[in-house]
Structures are given as C-alpha cells and as structure tokens.
Design a protein around this motif. Structure first.
Motif, mmCIF file in Angstrom:
data_model
loop_
_atom_site.group_PDB
_atom_site.id
_atom_site.type_symbol
_atom_site.label_atom_id
_atom_site.label_comp_id
_atom_site.label_asym_id
_atom_site.label_seq_id
_atom_site.Cartn_x
_atom_site.Cartn_y
_atom_site.Cartn_z
ATOM 1 N N UNK A 242 1.160 -1.329 0.128
ATOM 2 C CA UNK A 242 -0.064 -0.059 -0.363
ATOM 3 C C UNK A 242 0.804 1.381 -0.132
ATOM 4 N N UNK A 243 2.025 0.944 0.777
ATOM 5 C CA UNK A 243 2.908 2.130 0.551
ATOM 6 C C UNK A 243 3.489 2.653 -0.243
ATOM 7 N N UNK A 244 3.776 1.610 -1.326
ATOM 8 C CA UNK A 244 4.215 1.890 -2.496
ATOM 9 C C UNK A 244 3.779 2.939 -3.512
ATOM 10 N N UNK A 245 2.683 1.842 -4.021
ATOM 11 C CA UNK A 245 2.065 2.449 -4.633
ATOM 12 C C UNK A 245 1.191 3.822 -4.343
ATOM 13 N N UNK A 246 1.781 4.737 -3.106
ATOM 14 C CA UNK A 246 1.577 6.619 -3.111
ATOM 15 C C UNK A 246 2.788 6.632 -3.058
ATOM 16 N N UNK A 247 3.940 6.522 -3.976
ATOM 17 C CA UNK A 247 5.214 7.070 -4.580
ATOM 18 C C UNK A 247 4.532 7.779 -5.733
ATOM 19 N N UNK A 248 5.464 8.866 -6.527
ATOM 20 C CA UNK A 248 4.937 8.953 -7.875
ATOM 21 C C UNK A 248 5.392 8.565 -8.719
ATOM 22 N N UNK A 249 4.391 8.371 -9.653
ATOM 23 C CA UNK A 249 4.940 6.980 -10.840
ATOM 24 C C UNK A 249 6.058 7.091 -11.676
ATOM 25 N N UNK A 250 6.697 8.095 -11.360
ATOM 26 C CA UNK A 250 7.805 9.137 -12.094
ATOM 27 C C UNK A 250 8.934 7.734 -11.442
ATOM 28 N N UNK A 251 9.100 8.041 -10.640
ATOM 29 C CA UNK A 251 9.382 7.647 -9.449
ATOM 30 C C UNK A 251 9.596 6.138 -8.887
ATOM 31 N N UNK A 252 8.305 5.067 -9.002
ATOM 32 C CA UNK A 252 8.456 3.799 -9.337
ATOM 33 C C UNK A 252 8.805 3.208 -10.755
ATOM 34 N N UNK A 253 8.287 4.100 -11.515
ATOM 35 C CA UNK A 253 8.626 3.375 -13.350
ATOM 36 C C UNK A 253 10.557 3.013 -13.096
ATOM 37 N N UNK A 254 11.199 3.966 -12.571
ATOM 38 C CA UNK A 254 12.325 4.088 -11.696
ATOM 39 C C UNK A 254 13.057 2.449 -11.401
#
Length: 310
Positions: A242-254
């Motif tokens: 749940x925590x990870x799903x709230x990070x910015x999409x650009x950061x998640x993509x990296x």
C-alpha cells in the motif's frame, strides 16, 4: 543420480523388473549423524506435504495488519499452522485474525509495540501459552527512519534503529527459550536488498539496520545449531505494498526498471519464501539468505524504457 544407477533404472524398464526391492520415488535417506545431533524437523513425503506443509506448527509473525504480513498469516494458516500476529494500529491485528478464524483457521492477533522489550515479552508469553509453545518466529515488521544522510538527525537515526533492528532482537530474544524446547525450530529475519548493496536513495539508517539483520541471522544460526534452531534471512526487493502504491509514478517506473524481472514483487511472493523456511522442507537450510528481489541484487539490467503499467 550416478550414471551407473541411472543405467540400472533404464535397464529395469526395458528388460523387466530387477530382482529385489525396487526403490520408491521418495524415500528417507539414513544420513550419517554425529552422536547426540539435534533434531531439526521431521522428513516429509510429497504426499504428506499437500495442504499440510505446516501442520501443527506454532508461529509468531510480526506485522500482520497489512501488506506482506497480512497475506503471510493467511498462507501459513492455510497450510495448517497456528499463527499469532502483531500490529501497531489498535485492533487491526485482532480483526485480521478474526477473519481467518471465520474461515476455520487457527489465528490470533494482538496490539504490540515491538520496540518495547517488556511489551514484546508479554506478547510472546501470551502467544506461547495460547498456542502451546513456539516453533517458528518470522520477523516481518519494520518501520524505517528515512532521511538524506546530511539531514539524518539523531532522532531519526535512533527511531530507525529501534524500529528495524531492536525489535528483531526483542522478538528473537524473548522467544529463544521456547524455540530451544521445540522439536526443530526456525527463525526468519527479513532484511532488504539495501542491506546487501548501496542505493542512491536516502536509506543510510535503513541500510545499516538491514545489514545488521543479515549478520544477526547468521550468528543466531550458529548459536542455535546445538538446540536444533535454524535461522535464515530473506531480502525482499521492490514489494508492491500500500505504501509503495502512493509514490510518484516516475519514481516507481525507475524502481521497477531496476528489477531484472522488470516487475514489482507481489507480497505473496515473500509469503511463499517464509512458508518454505518455516516448513521442515528447509530443515537443512540455515545461515542462508534468500533474495526475493526480482534478481536486482544478483544481476545488472539496463531496465526497460517507458512508464510502468499498474
């Protein structure tokens, strides 16, 4: 299998049955042992393992209110274990356990501040009394102290040490007397890939704690050996909680691109690693680390370009 044995097996198929007793598909090997060697768990046939991999196991599992801990509690219960969980948010661990009990599972959940040694001691004692002992301890819970190192205050640092390293000591130390009495016990300590390698993200305290967890696991394996206590660690990679799903999409993509598998990890993938290490199937595995990280700690990848699909 030796070439000689393999040729005998093929000959038996081609020329008819050989004289004498034919070996079965799965049969326990009488391995040499030193006098007085402890029992680390019973041998289990493939037939016995179906749906009963943890039958009769009494397990302590920290952090069962959400994410990896929540799915792990259900998985372990589904395989026959009695699992006592913990949580920091009042009432949630008990509520999760009630859902499992409604399905016919053996489960419990209690409010515990794992950074408080006395609170942990009380929880461990209550769980041991409720379950009739403790066979397995899974240190899943943690709450890091995060900041760029130049901005890392003593308060943030101490918070991280207390909630990522001290809590592992608290649980393992309080459970140790019960594990010594078990007929083959297992401790699992959750580390992280950042405990194995550096990162360009602000994780100095997190890395220090998780690196210490890896060392602690090996040490407890050494000290636990004479009592039949195994200890291993798991290093998760990018687990999609749940925590990870709230990070910015650009950061998640990296982050996802850094995974050799090119995808984030489902919490259930970690749960299955816990299941294996908690079971007697892993009875000869100790002082080991199992990465469940999409390969990112063992292989370098350039990563795929573009945005992730969620």
């Amino acid at each position: 299998m030796s070439p000689h044995f393999a040729s005998q097996r093929w000959a038996a198929k081609e020329d008819g049955p050989r004289q004498g007793k034919e070996p079965t598909m799965a049969q326990e090997v009488k391995v040499p042992k030193m006098p007085g060697a402890p029992v680390f768990g019973k041998w289990i046939s493939p037939e016995e393992s179906v749906g009963q991999r943890l039958k009769g196991k009494k397990i302590l599992l920290t952090g069962t209110t959400k994410g990896v801990g929540r799915v792990t509690q259900e998985l372990l219960c589904a395989h026959g274990a009695f699992v006592c969980g913990s949580g920091r948010t009042p009432g949630v661990a008990a509520s999760v356990a009630d859902e499992l009990k409604a399905k016919g599972y053996q489960a419990a959940g209690m409010d515990v501040d794992l950074s408080d040694y006395d609170a942990v001691k009380k929880w461990v004692e209550e769980c041991a009394e409720l379950m009739g002992g403790i066979d397995v301890v899974i240190n899943n819970a943690s709450h890091p102290g995060m900041a760029p190192f130049g901005e890392m205050t003593p308060e943030i640092w101490n918070y991280g040490i207390k909630n990522e390293l001290d809590l592992v000591y608290n649980v393992c130390n309080c459970a140790w007397p019960y594990l010594q009495k078990a007929d083959g016990a297992s401790i699992i300590i959750t580390s992280s890939t950042v405990g194995l390698q550096g990162s360009n993200s602000p994780q100095a305290c997190h890395a220090a704690c998780k690196g210490a967890c890896l060392s602690l696991a090996r040490q407890l394996a050494a000290e636990g050996g004479p009592f039949g206590i195994r200890c291993n660690s798991v290093t998760p990679g990018l687990v999609w909680t749940e925590a990870m799903s709230n990070i910015p999409k650009e950061m998640a993509s990296g982050l996802v691109a850094a995974q050799t598998t090119q995808q984030a990890i489902d919490p259930m993938d970690i749960a299955y690693a816990y299941l294996f290490l908690a079971s007697d199937e892993s009875r000869q595995i100790t002082a080991a680390n199992i990465p469940v990280d999409g390969g990112c700690a063992g292989a370098v990848t350039g990563g795929m370009q573009g945005e992730i699909e969620v």
